[in-house]
Design a protein around this motif. Sequence first.
Motif, PDB file in Angstrom:
ATOM      1  N   LEU A 315       0.822  -1.218   0.000  1.00  0.00           N
ATOM      2  CA  LEU A 315       0.000   0.000   0.000  1.00  0.00           C
ATOM      3  C   LEU A 315       0.851   1.262   0.000  1.00  0.00           C
ATOM      4  CD1 LEU A 315      -2.735  -1.011   2.621  1.00  0.00           C
ATOM      5  CD2 LEU A 315      -2.972  -0.938   0.131  1.00  0.00           C
ATOM      6  N   LYS A 316       2.172   1.072   0.104  1.00  0.00           N
ATOM      7  CA  LYS A 316       3.112   2.195   0.143  1.00  0.00           C
ATOM      8  C   LYS A 316       2.726   3.213   1.204  1.00  0.00           C
ATOM      9  CE  LYS A 316       4.550   1.808  -4.686  1.00  0.00           C
ATOM     10  NZ  LYS A 316       5.000   0.442  -4.381  1.00  0.00           N
ATOM     11  N   THR A 317       2.600   2.720   2.417  1.00  0.00           N
ATOM     12  CA  THR A 317       2.253   3.606   3.520  1.00  0.00           C
ATOM     13  C   THR A 317       3.027   3.211   4.769  1.00  0.00           C
ATOM     14  OG1 THR A 317       0.494   4.331   4.986  1.00  0.00           O
ATOM     15  CG2 THR A 317       0.316   2.105   4.139  1.00  0.00           C
ATOM     16  N   ALA A 318       3.217   4.177   5.640  1.00  0.00           N
ATOM     17  CA  ALA A 318       3.812   3.871   6.943  1.00  0.00           C
ATOM     18  C   ALA A 318       2.735   3.972   8.009  1.00  0.00           C
ATOM     19  CB  ALA A 318       4.942   4.836   7.259  1.00  0.00           C
ATOM     20  N   GLY A 319       1.609   4.585   7.629  1.00  0.00           N
ATOM     21  CA  GLY A 319       0.549   4.793   8.610  1.00  0.00           C
ATOM     22  C   GLY A 319      -0.544   3.762   8.459  1.00  0.00           C
ATOM     23  N   LEU A 320      -0.287   2.559   8.979  1.00  0.00           N
ATOM     24  CA  LEU A 320      -1.269   1.496   8.868  1.00  0.00           C
ATOM     25  C   LEU A 320      -1.801   1.145  10.244  1.00  0.00           C
ATOM     26  CD1 LEU A 320      -2.400  -0.554   6.703  1.00  0.00           C
ATOM     27  CD2 LEU A 320      -0.791  -2.169   7.683  1.00  0.00           C
ATOM     28  N   LYS A 321      -3.124   1.077  10.361  1.00  0.00           N
ATOM     29  CA  LYS A 321      -3.697   0.730  11.664  1.00  0.00           C
ATOM     30  C   LYS A 321      -4.919  -0.136  11.471  1.00  0.00           C
ATOM     31  CE  LYS A 321      -3.285   3.256  15.742  1.00  0.00           C
ATOM     32  NZ  LYS A 321      -3.202   4.495  16.519  1.00  0.00           N
ATOM     33  N   LEU A 322      -5.055  -1.145  12.316  1.00  0.00           N
ATOM     34  CA  LEU A 322      -6.292  -1.912  12.294  1.00  0.00           C
ATOM     35  C   LEU A 322      -7.419  -1.008  12.783  1.00  0.00           C
ATOM     36  CD1 LEU A 322      -5.418  -5.432  13.642  1.00  0.00           C
ATOM     37  CD2 LEU A 322      -6.789  -4.953  11.643  1.00  0.00           C
ATOM     38  N   ALA A 323      -8.596  -1.181  12.219  1.00  0.00           N
ATOM     39  CA  ALA A 323      -9.731  -0.357  12.625  1.00  0.00           C
ATOM     40  C   ALA A 323     -10.166  -0.727  14.034  1.00  0.00           C
ATOM     41  CB  ALA A 323     -10.881  -0.569  11.647  1.00  0.00           C
ATOM     42  N   SER A 324     -10.712   0.250  14.745  1.00  0.00           N
ATOM     43  CA  SER A 324     -11.252  -0.024  16.074  1.00  0.00           C
ATOM     44  C   SER A 324     -12.649  -0.618  15.912  1.00  0.00           C
ATOM     45  CB  SER A 324     -11.343   1.281  16.861  1.00  0.00           C
ATOM     46  OG  SER A 324     -12.304   2.115  16.250  1.00  0.00           O
ATOM     47  N   ALA A 325     -13.188  -1.138  16.999  1.00  0.00           N
ATOM     48  CA  ALA A 325     -14.534  -1.723  16.962  1.00  0.00           C
ATOM     49  C   ALA A 325     -15.556  -0.695  16.470  1.00  0.00           C
ATOM     50  CB  ALA A 325     -14.913  -2.240  18.344  1.00  0.00           C
ATOM     51  N   ASP A 326     -15.393   0.543  16.945  1.00  0.00           N
ATOM     52  CA  ASP A 326     -16.318   1.604  16.540  1.00  0.00           C
ATOM     53  C   ASP A 326     -16.208   1.891  15.050  1.00  0.00           C
ATOM     54  OD1 ASP A 326     -17.168   1.772  19.088  1.00  0.00           O
ATOM     55  OD2 ASP A 326     -16.015   3.580  19.594  1.00  0.00           O
ATOM     56  N   GLN A 327     -14.981   1.967  14.573  1.00  0.00           N
ATOM     57  CA  GLN A 327     -14.773   2.256  13.151  1.00  0.00           C
ATOM     58  C   GLN A 327     -15.388   1.161  12.279  1.00  0.00           C
ATOM     59  OE1 GLN A 327     -10.470   2.751  13.456  1.00  0.00           O
ATOM     60  NE2 GLN A 327     -10.646   4.844  12.679  1.00  0.00           N
ATOM     61  N   ILE A 328     -15.236  -0.074  12.727  1.00  0.00           N
ATOM     62  CA  ILE A 328     -15.793  -1.200  11.966  1.00  0.00           C
ATOM     63  C   ILE A 328     -17.318  -1.103  11.898  1.00  0.00           C
ATOM     64  CG2 ILE A 328     -16.191  -3.692  12.036  1.00  0.00           C
ATOM     65  CD1 ILE A 328     -13.323  -3.972  13.072  1.00  0.00           C
ATOM     66  N   GLU A 329     -17.887  -0.828  13.035  1.00  0.00           N
ATOM     67  CA  GLU A 329     -19.344  -0.724  13.109  1.00  0.00           C
ATOM     68  C   GLU A 329     -19.848   0.380  12.160  1.00  0.00           C
ATOM     69  OE1 GLU A 329     -20.705  -2.048  16.560  1.00  0.00           O
ATOM     70  OE2 GLU A 329     -22.733  -2.131  15.740  1.00  0.00           O
ATOM     71  N   GLU A 330     -19.125   1.477  12.208  1.00  0.00           N
ATOM     72  CA  GLU A 330     -19.534   2.617  11.391  1.00  0.00           C
ATOM     73  C   GLU A 330     -19.392   2.313   9.895  1.00  0.00           C
ATOM     74  OE1 GLU A 330     -18.010   7.158  10.688  1.00  0.00           O
ATOM     75  OE2 GLU A 330     -17.578   6.213  12.624  1.00  0.00           O
ATOM     76  N   LEU A 331     -18.290   1.661   9.550  1.00  0.00           N
ATOM     77  CA  LEU A 331     -18.004   1.418   8.132  1.00  0.00           C
ATOM     78  C   LEU A 331     -18.836   0.274   7.555  1.00  0.00           C
ATOM     79  CD1 LEU A 331     -15.876   2.207   5.792  1.00  0.00           C
ATOM     80  CD2 LEU A 331     -14.802   0.047   6.442  1.00  0.00           C
ATOM     81  N   THR A 332     -18.944  -0.830   8.313  1.00  0.00           N
ATOM     82  CA  THR A 332     -19.579  -2.025   7.745  1.00  0.00           C
ATOM     83  C   THR A 332     -21.041  -2.136   8.121  1.00  0.00           C
ATOM     84  OG1 THR A 332     -19.134  -3.471   9.646  1.00  0.00           O
ATOM     85  CG2 THR A 332     -17.373  -3.232   8.018  1.00  0.00           C
ATOM     86  N   GLY A 333     -21.441  -1.446   9.192  1.00  0.00           N
ATOM     87  CA  GLY A 333     -22.820  -1.561   9.643  1.00  0.00           C
ATOM     88  C   GLY A 333     -23.021  -2.749  10.551  1.00  0.00           C
ATOM     89  N   GLY A 334     -21.991  -3.587  10.713  1.00  0.00           N
ATOM     90  CA  GLY A 334     -22.091  -4.730  11.618  1.00  0.00           C
ATOM     91  C   GLY A 334     -20.987  -4.667  12.661  1.00  0.00           C
ATOM     92  N   PRO A 335     -21.150  -5.419  13.744  1.00  0.00           N
ATOM     93  CA  PRO A 335     -20.135  -5.387  14.792  1.00  0.00           C
ATOM     94  C   PRO A 335     -18.851  -6.116  14.381  1.00  0.00           C
ATOM     95  CG  PRO A 335     -21.841  -6.985  15.340  1.00  0.00           C
ATOM     96  CD  PRO A 335     -22.265  -6.316  14.069  1.00  0.00           C
ATOM     97  N   MET A 336     -17.789  -5.876  15.157  1.00  0.00           N
ATOM     98  CA  MET A 336     -16.514  -6.544  14.927  1.00  0.00           C
ATOM     99  C   MET A 336     -16.724  -8.052  14.999  1.00  0.00           C
ATOM    100  SD  MET A 336     -13.093  -6.266  17.268  1.00  0.00           S
ATOM    101  CE  MET A 336     -12.444  -4.695  16.821  1.00  0.00           C
ATOM    102  N   GLY A 337     -16.114  -8.781  14.097  1.00  0.00           N
ATOM    103  CA  GLY A 337     -16.251 -10.228  14.117  1.00  0.00           C
ATOM    104  C   GLY A 337     -17.210 -10.732  13.058  1.00  0.00           C
ATOM    105  N   PHE A 338     -17.921  -9.801  12.421  1.00  0.00           N
ATOM    106  CA  PHE A 338     -18.887 -10.219  11.394  1.00  0.00           C
ATOM    107  C   PHE A 338     -18.698  -9.457  10.085  1.00  0.00           C
ATOM    108  CE2 PHE A 338     -20.621 -11.124  15.546  1.00  0.00           C
ATOM    109  CZ  PHE A 338     -20.975 -12.470  15.415  1.00  0.00           C
TER     110      PHE A 338
END
Length: 572
Positions: A315-338
């Motif tokens: 991805l040619k980046t140094a700023g990589l972070k796993l999404a937080s539970a909140d971010q996942i919920e917001e982005l996918t509409g479902g909770p973390m793990g789904f």
Amino acid sequence: MRRSEFFLPTLKEVPSDAEIRSHQLMLRAGLIRRLASGIYYYLPFGFRVLQRIIGIVREEMNGAGAQEVLLPAVHPKELWDESGRWDLYGEDMFHLFDRKKRPFCLAPTHEEAITNLVRNEVRSYKELPLLLYQIQTKFRDEPRPRFGMMRCREFLMKDAYSFHRDDKCLQGTYKKVYDAYVRIFRRCGLDCEIVEADPGLIGGGLSHEFMVLAPSGEDIVVLCPKCGYRANADKPDKPSDVERQTSYDLRRTTHDEMKEVNTPDMKTVEQVSAFLKVKPSQLVKTLIYYADGKPVAVLVPGDREVNEAKLMSVLKTAGLKLASADQIEELTGGPMGFSGPVGLKAGMIADHSVAGMSDFVTGANKKDTHLFNVNPDRDFKIERFEDLTAARDGDPCPKCGAGTEVKTGIELGHTFNLGTRYSSAMKAKFLDEDGKEKIMVMGCYGIGVSRIIAAVIEQHNDENGIIWPFSIAPFSAVILPLNMNDETQKKLAEEIYEGLTAKGADVLLDDRNEPAGVKFKDADLTGIPVKVVLGDRALKEGKVEVQLRSSGEKQKVEKSEAVSEILKLIKL
RNA sequence: CGGGGAGUAGCGCAGCCUGGCUAGCGCGCCUGCUUUGGGAGCAGGAGGCCGUGGGUUCAAAUCCCACCUUCCCGACCA
């Protein structure tokens, strides 16, 4: 050197905070002492070894046409702002301020400093190429110093930098340094694997790491026993044509209908696969990352893990972070793990192995729900396939397709084709033959000098202590008069000591009034290659005993011939 | 940054749970004598802000809180 006068504090017991062999032995054999985490003293014994290694490095670098310099260790912030690396290094850099509150750092590396020097002094193609090196203390505030000399915050590095008018010229110098490195490590008694590496954000093309395989190593290496391919496991690979073809052949062409299944509280691959009675490899795991603030969905088979270093490289980046539970919920509409790829509004990147999968299971972006019979193209679109998974024993070789081996290694050297990463940012230009101004092409080449000591000990030790190769041993021989109250032994020891010293041999005379056992144990612990034993047993026959630390091999020689025999052994 | 272990003589550790005499042991160190082919023996001796600060208590190495240092594991795998 007389042992009675030599500052060599040895330890009988293993220090409690040393875990790996080399660290324990370096402390016990009196090479180093700790001042703070990742910061060490070199005592005379350790410093002698260091000097010998430096000697080898210096000879080979000079032989490759390099010129030695010494660059500043304290750098002003502006220098680093030019390349943009002040912020990039961040917390890993030791920051300080002068009395006028101007910001400085303790240099973690010297690309900026050397480029500044060369751009100020070099104007013409006639002055190129230029290969400069230094042996200098580096400072990096490592998040986690480890294993004694292995990962320090203050450490000694040989770093070389080359400047060229074009890439072709760089390749010539690169090869010379590469060959010098092969000789350096061989002369230090090390078995080295040279692996292809990912230059990462430093940029450029080819990059090679010089690795010593050891269980205590922090790097993971992929080795192909069939074709000899060797690479750092953090380097993304292109899969072989063989693998790619097999992969697509596996994919079924007719698909079953996608359907939702209820998976109450099943968040992990293990839970879902056990619950649905499918293999983890039939699941596709969807990991949501944020790369420079933008969401990316990363798809890998359920039984594989993502190598974040590869992902960052791709991805040619140094700023990589796993999404937080909140971010996942917001982005996918479902909770973390789904989370799953179907209907997901985010950039999508998948591991090559996913290309060969069909009718798999993913999360449904909905609480307690997964999807059965998911298929790419039909149900969602994958934008990119890359090599993203953590290497595993038996993975196919990207060159020949044979099963690879995964091992750990200690990185001792790294050579980079830098290209114009620094020269363009810092405007290091020259006037070429054609009268045009051009950007210099650079290479850089590092060796962890202090780390070599630890690596050598990792490779050369037994239950009694260190076993130095002759080439870097702090002394070539130690003379052990077993009974210092015995005038004959004492006198003979002096004679042999004087005889060897006169011939230029570096010899330790253990003239302490200690029992024989103490002298033997110390001699073995400190690893001096040759022991010259003066005791009643052999002296009765007018002989002295000469023992090799490495093999334990003993021979008795006439005392009159002792000096010449020992000189032969230590190759002087 | 998260999790776990540890901090008592130079080194390795016990004591802490269940607060109470002068804080112990092994190694090392110093002095003397004896020893000298695999970390020796005897006798005598030196060496401690029990990590730091605060609190509880008549009393703290020991209990409570905070901090510092250090080692190990992990770098959020849905």
